[in-house]
Enzyme design. Sequence first.
Site, mmCIF file in Angstrom:
data_model
loop_
_atom_site.group_PDB
_atom_site.id
_atom_site.type_symbol
_atom_site.label_atom_id
_atom_site.label_comp_id
_atom_site.label_asym_id
_atom_site.label_seq_id
_atom_site.Cartn_x
_atom_site.Cartn_y
_atom_site.Cartn_z
ATOM 1 N N THR A 6 1.088 -1.123 0.139
ATOM 2 C CA THR A 6 -0.215 -0.240 -0.280
ATOM 3 C C THR A 6 1.100 0.945 0.406
ATOM 4 O OG1 THR A 6 -1.432 1.367 1.085
ATOM 5 C CG2 THR A 6 -0.339 -0.620 2.208
ATOM 6 N N ASP B 167 -8.475 -9.334 3.669
ATOM 7 C CA ASP B 167 -7.485 -8.933 5.088
ATOM 8 C C ASP B 167 -8.907 -9.886 6.454
ATOM 9 O OD1 ASP B 167 -5.195 -8.319 4.239
ATOM 10 O OD2 ASP B 167 -5.970 -5.777 4.957
HETATM 11 N N1 GLU Z 1 -4.369 -4.796 3.844
HETATM 12 C C1 GLU Z 1 -3.325 -3.894 4.592
HETATM 13 C C2 GLU Z 1 -3.338 -3.932 5.657
HETATM 14 O O1 GLU Z 1 -4.921 -3.237 6.240
HETATM 15 C C3 GLU Z 1 -1.707 -3.056 3.976
HETATM 16 C C4 GLU Z 1 -1.859 -3.620 3.028
HETATM 17 C C5 GLU Z 1 -0.243 -3.792 2.497
HETATM 18 O O2 GLU Z 1 0.308 -3.247 2.400
HETATM 19 O O3 GLU Z 1 -0.454 -4.876 2.356
HETATM 20 O O4 GLU Z 1 -3.078 -4.507 6.976
#
Ligand code: GLU
Length: 597
Positions: free
Chosen positions: A410, A452
């Site tokens: 991200t 997630d």
């Molecule tokens: N979806 C991940 C989270 O909320 C963040 C995305 C990532 O950096 O992989 O932990």
Amino acid sequence: MMRVKRGMGALSAAVVAAALLPSVAGATTPPLVKAPVAQGYGGAVVSDTVQATQAGLDVLRRGGTAADAAVAVAATLGVTDPNMAGLGGGGYFVHYDAKTRKVSTIDGRETAPRSADANLFINPATGQPYPFADAVTSGLSVGTPGQLAIWERALDRWGRYDLADVLKPAIKVAEQGFPVTPQLRKEIEQNQPRFKQFTSTAKLYLPGGNPPAVGSTLRNPDLANTYREIARDGVDAFYGGKIGRDVANTVQHLPLAADVTVKPPVGKLSVEDLRRYRALDQAPTKVGYRNVEVYGMAPSSSGGTTVGESLNILETTKLGSLNRTQALHYYLEATKLAYADRGRYVGDPKFVTVPTRELLSDSFAAVRACRIDPIRATPAPVAPGNPLDPGQCTPPPPAATPTQENEVHTNHFVVADARGDVVSYTNTLEQVGGSGIVVPGRGFLLNNELTDFNFTPTQGTAPDPNLPAAGKRPRSSMSPTIVLKDGRPWLALGSPGGSTIITTALQIILNRVDFKQSLPDAVAAPRASQRNTPTVTAEPGFITANPGLATYGHKFTEQAEIGAAAALEFLGHDQILAVGEPVRRSGTSAGVAYPAK
Ligand code: GLU
């Protein structure tokens, strides 16, 4: 419902802002040269791309607050860092208000649709969970995006400009285009097989059927128009209006290419889900560590509790007085324990009881710290402790069920303004490229954040706090952090990297506080992430630099890069040190409003 700033009508807010403030779009400031470190005055920005950092600096130089600049940065990242960020995603916003001297947070995590239940990712045809990769590139994984709601809330609480004004830099970049970087091309190339399955995604990111060439100009007029529509009609255009209808329609009727090789499951995200979405004001987590106070993101993210618990465990040992190998052994063992507790206890607090206070208590940390063998790595996975009844100090624990989590990316960025407000903001689509689905005619990718959630229970006979449910936020690892010293901001930091985000934030804090590295060194240092798994994920540089850890029994799995941090340090006398990555993610972009006073 009208979403407007500070109780004013949309029109009157815009008129007042325009009357009081110079236009953001009219800013003419020297073009920023991409560099990982900058030092100066009047505010600072560190983000993934030079255009986004520039957008934030322009807003700051026009008298905007850190919140104003942060929204301008995030909106521009939606154009120039489109696989990591954008309207189709969500995130967490941590803010220090210099006037009240308070840290506050906004939770803009995506939610599962109202139609979801614990079987969201169970294939009805087989009764088995969908393979992870199939779930990612599907309508099922798309959560209600929270990004725009964060922007609205942040401006409402701490902004001087209104949304229409701070969207202008992003509209300009989307309209005029920007040069494709090697990093962006690489991301699109890696995603090509799934991007070409969707007509809308292929049209935007595979011009002529291929990833755009490095140095070619990438324009996104659809996104420019989407931002304009939001500027004109307010965020309700997204949360229930025309844009929202397009989002829901895309999730329910995937824009599949004619020669598609897969038929991904559709999702049930509806306009009503969008209409009901709210970003949440949240109290931050807070732990004292040595001579500083560390503020982070409370659940639904596990960032604040897991960084905080790890710090509390580590505070029981004087890391600075140990040799580096011993100190790193403690670091790896502490996170092993904290991740076990994260897995057992942290989920969306609206749906499960999360013992946030107890997870962050010194008494729990003291009992957990006893489980660290000073000379030997405890075989992982280790079992969780009980923060509600920590019990006595006992030797290393028995093993528990292993869990696997993806480590993808991200983005994180940081902003400070001349008044002393600070923003630490992680935002995401989850995977690089999210679900891979661009909303046709709208110019942004949709997230796959719902992956997630755990697809099936992971905690043996104990309840799993992170199973899907209607309206629930999946547990995150995002750890936007602000560190105060003597009640004033000292550091702001965070990183992408899925579940490695927590250890990256922690490592930067340890490097700076315990190992006394400069902030640029603390960020650039090689990383390792122990998340209660049999091996430690580590960058090659970490393994080579720390051969002694093998003698403690630590085993490593190499990963070329962990995270892509952005950080600020407040040096005193209004001076700010802005620090990005010199190498990871092809280098990121730090800038300050003015190099000299
Ligand atoms: N979806 C991940 C989270 O909320 C963040 C995305 C990532 O950096 O992989 O932990």
